[in-house]
Design an enzyme around this catalytic site. Structure first.
Site, short mmCIF file in Angstrom:
data_model
loop_
_atom_site.label_atom_id
_atom_site.label_comp_id
_atom_site.label_asym_id
_atom_site.label_seq_id
_atom_site.Cartn_x
_atom_site.Cartn_y
_atom_site.Cartn_z
N CYS A 163 2.36 -13.39 0.73
CA CYS A 163 1.98 -13.84 -0.45
C CYS A 163 3.04 -14.35 -1.18
CB CYS A 163 1.33 -12.67 -1.17
SG CYS A 163 0.40 -11.48 -0.31
N CYS A 195 3.85 -8.55 2.13
CA CYS A 195 3.48 -9.66 0.83
C CYS A 195 4.52 -10.17 0.26
CB CYS A 195 2.68 -8.86 -0.22
SG CYS A 195 2.12 -9.59 -1.53
N TYR A 232 11.72 -3.30 -6.05
CA TYR A 232 10.94 -2.43 -5.44
C TYR A 232 11.52 -0.93 -5.21
CZ TYR A 232 6.56 -4.89 -4.77
OH TYR A 232 5.03 -5.29 -5.26
N HIS A 263 -14.46 -26.70 -22.80
CA HIS A 263 -14.62 -28.07 -22.71
C HIS A 263 -13.32 -28.75 -23.08
CE1 HIS A 263 -16.30 -31.73 -21.52
NE2 HIS A 263 -16.23 -31.90 -22.56
N GLY A 309 0.85 -1.23 -0.21
CA GLY A 309 0.23 -0.02 -0.05
C GLY A 309 0.95 1.24 0.08
N TYR A 312 -6.62 -18.37 7.19
CA TYR A 312 -5.84 -18.57 5.93
C TYR A 312 -4.37 -19.06 6.18
CZ TYR A 312 -8.70 -14.98 3.19
OH TYR A 312 -9.36 -14.27 2.47
N ILE A 313 -3.69 -18.47 6.89
CA ILE A 313 -2.40 -18.96 7.21
C ILE A 313 -2.18 -20.23 7.67
CG2 ILE A 313 -0.10 -18.16 8.38
CD1 ILE A 313 -0.95 -15.25 8.19
N ALA A 314 -3.15 -20.68 8.72
CA ALA A 314 -3.26 -21.91 9.27
C ALA A 314 -3.26 -23.19 8.08
CB ALA A 314 -4.12 -22.15 10.49
N LYS A 344 5.18 -17.41 0.47
CA LYS A 344 4.25 -18.45 0.59
C LYS A 344 3.94 -19.22 -0.57
CE LYS A 344 0.34 -17.73 -0.19
NZ LYS A 344 -0.61 -16.96 0.44
N LYS A 345 3.69 -18.34 -1.95
CA LYS A 345 3.33 -18.88 -3.07
C LYS A 345 4.37 -19.80 -3.81
CE LYS A 345 -0.06 -19.53 -6.24
NZ LYS A 345 -0.26 -18.68 -7.18
N GLU A 372 -3.21 -22.65 4.94
CA GLU A 372 -2.11 -22.65 3.74
C GLU A 372 -0.79 -23.38 4.14
OE1 GLU A 372 -3.35 -18.58 1.11
OE2 GLU A 372 -1.79 -18.49 2.51
N GLU A 415 -15.92 -24.41 -16.53
CA GLU A 415 -17.27 -24.57 -17.45
C GLU A 415 -18.31 -24.97 -16.63
OE1 GLU A 415 -17.83 -27.71 -20.28
OE2 GLU A 415 -16.29 -29.02 -19.25
N ASP A 465 -2.84 -3.45 5.78
CA ASP A 465 -3.49 -4.05 6.94
C ASP A 465 -3.48 -3.27 8.22
OD1 ASP A 465 -3.29 -6.06 5.15
OD2 ASP A 465 -1.62 -7.23 6.17
#
Ligand code: NDP
Length: 525
Positions: free
Chosen positions: A102, A97, A155, A499, A60, A233-235, A105-106, A237, A504, A366
């Site tokens: 994020c 993040c 950054y 498909h 942010g 969430y964190i738990a 973690k990802k 994940e 779908e 946050d």
């Protein structure tokens, strides 16, 4: 202000279940009008070092700073020196993040997914020689660290290219227009608080023996047996990550189901899938204490039910991960002294423009504890940049903020849960389906997929969509556009499916699974 609309974007506890009282109160109390959101000029003095001084260079803060600068404002941002684990003295440009949320973690989720893929491969005819597939935790952590260093530099370059002055050190408010960083004072027309949050630890004996998500991303080795405290969430994940990487995972939470605030059916389905995926779930328990065993491992004691319930010991744990929520990082910032109002969790109270009770001070992300999601912080940062630098009062729009939980399997949602929608609209048509995804028909995986559409019966608008299953996040991002634009169920039905895909199913659910109808008020006798 359309509070019903706004509530769908407020904290999980608010927007998925019931209207949020805090923000409604704030808006009423502050009576902020569009005109009031213009950038602030103190009476008597115009001698500022900067138009905007941002404390905190996370998602942010960086977004607000660099957009304000691109709109012509003179901007500075201060941030603590870089480290992988945050502390009073360490943070880093990029924030939670990028450095300890994020992104790492990802990366861990990707690392863990290979385990599943190797297993699935055999079903598709691949032979993997016994013992040939090994995971090197050390190599992975090294690669992850390298990537975080790269992002930290990227950054910094972004700020530099945007001509934002970066000041390393801990910022503290001195007054509504002055920030002090390590003894040096800077005067600013506007100040943006974007300091984020930090993991909160339970106050139980042995808490100091536990790790939080910060340390979980920096372990020397993958635990063989781990207890995860919390069902958010964190738990879930980290439970999924460590479970797939081979650990015996015990996930302990105090609710009957994990993920409080999510759609009830999603919670139930997810819990079943977590169990099918091999996690040991311990619902309805409260952590009591953690002690170090003679062999160095840990024993966790949990209590079932209320304070009179029986206790149970989980022994021989390599780690106990506390994933019991995050709190705003507001202590020691001088906020109250400067007149900024704080909420009960220490969160900065802001109006619908992200402006605090002090007109020159704004806050995003946050630290305001609305929705703790990076894209929301970015949206808030952009809105503040416009309000300050373009003098265009701008409000973030919290309706239909999609989110995903990168557990195993993944979960993604947009809009209302069935429970929240019933409160807002009364009558609903629910469409849902559960199936075994094509890949799992021969991969051997027992996991199933669940999809659900919540429709307002009167308008036939789709007001909520939920999915548990592979690629849920990727799928939901697209459908979020439709929900945000107010698509009706008939419009969704008019879309031709792709498909064969799981996605779908969202455009081919033709029969109402359940009609939810508000009970008629009892007739007066
Ligand atoms: P959450 O609020 O999601 O979950 C906290 C968990 O801790 C809940 O299960 C809660 O239980 C439990 N808890 C809290 N206090 C206690 C206590 N005293 N005793 C026992 N249990 C307790 O927080 P997280 O830390 O998981 O995540 C913080 C935020 O970060 C999330 O809300 C989310 O917005 C964001 N996030 C987003 C991610 C994503 O987008 N994929 C990933 C990770 C985080 P109960 O429900 O009973 O209160």
């Amino acid at each position: 202000m359309n509070v019903a609309k706004l509530t769908t974007g407020l904290p999980r506890q608010c927007f998925r279940t019931a209207p949020c009282r805090i923000v409604r109160g704030m808006v009423a109390a502050r009576s902020v009008t569009t005109g009031a959101a213009a950038s602030s000029t103190p009476s008597g003095s115009g001698d500022f070092d900067f138009d905007l001084f941002t404390i905190g260079a996370g998602s942010g803060g960086v977004r607000g700073s660099r957009f304000a600068a691109s709109y012509g404002a003179k901007v500075a941002v201060c941030e603590l020196p870089f480290d992988y684990v945050s502390s009073e003295r360490a943070g880093g440009v990029g924030g939670t993040c990028v450095l300890r949320g994020c992104v790492p973690k990802k990366l861990m989720v990707y690392a863990a997914q290979y385990a599943e893929e190797f297993k699935a491969a055999e079903g598709f005819g691949w032979t993997l020689p016994a013992g040939a597939v090994q995971h090197s935790w050390t190599s992975f952590i090294e690669a992850k660290r390298k990537e975080l260093q790269r992002l930290n530099n990227a950054y910094k370059n972004t700020l530099n290219n945007a001509k934002v002055t970066l000041i390393e050190g801990r910022g503290r408010l001195v007054d509504p227009h002055t920030v002090e960083v390590d003894g040096r004072r800077y005067r600013a027309r506007n100040i943006l608080i974007a300091v984020g949050g930090r993991a909160s630890r339970l106050d139980i004996p042995g808490a100091e023996l536990c790790i939080t998500s910060d340390e979980a991303l920096e372990l020397q080795e993958c635990p063989k047996k781990i207890a995860v405290l919390g069902g958010g969430y964190i738990a879930v994940e980290f439970s999924g990550i460590f479970g797939r990487l081979g650990a015996e995972v015990h996930t302990c939470y105090r609710q009957p189901l994990p993920l409080r605030g999510f759609d009830g059916e999603v919670r139930k389905f997810a819990a079943d899938q977590y169990t099918a995926a091999g996690l040991h779930l311990h619902p309805g328990v409260t952590p009591v204490k953690v002690v170090r065993q003679d062999d160095g491992r840990l024993t966790l004691t949990v209590q079932h039910g209320g304070p009179t319930g029986h206790t149970e010991e989980l022994r021989d744990l390599d780690q106990v991960l506390m994933a019991t929520g995050r709190v705003p990082n507001t202590s020691g910032l001088g906020l109250s002294e400067a007149g900024v109002a704080l909420g009960p969790r220490g969160q900065v109270r802001v109006d619908e423009f992200c402006r605090t009770a002090v007109p020159s001070i704004w806050a995003v992300g946050d630290v305001i504890d609305r929705i703790q999601l990076t894209p929301v912080a970015l949206m808030e940062g952009m809105a503040v940049a416009k309000s300050i630098a373009l003098n265009q009062p701008s409000q973030p729009d919290y309706w239909a903020v999609p989110s995903a939980v990168f557990s195993h399997p993944e979960i993604a949602s947009v809009g209302y849960t069935e429970e929240a929608a019933a409160e807002v609209y009364g009558d609903l048509d629910i469409y849902s389906t559960s199936f075994r995804p094509m890949k799992n028909t021969i991969s051997g995986s027992p996991l199933r997929t669940f999809m659900k559409i919540v429709v307002d019966a009167a308008s036939q608008k789709v007001v909520g969509m939920h999915m548990v299953g592979a690629e849920a996040a990727e799928i939901m991002q697209g459908f979020a556009v439709a929900v945000k634009l107010g698509a009706t169920k008939a419009q969704m039905d008019s879309v031709v499916g792709i498909h064969p895909s799981a996605a779908e199913e969202f455009v081919t659910m033709r029969s109402v699974t359940r009609k939810v109808r508000k009970p008629e008020p009892a007739a007066a006798s």
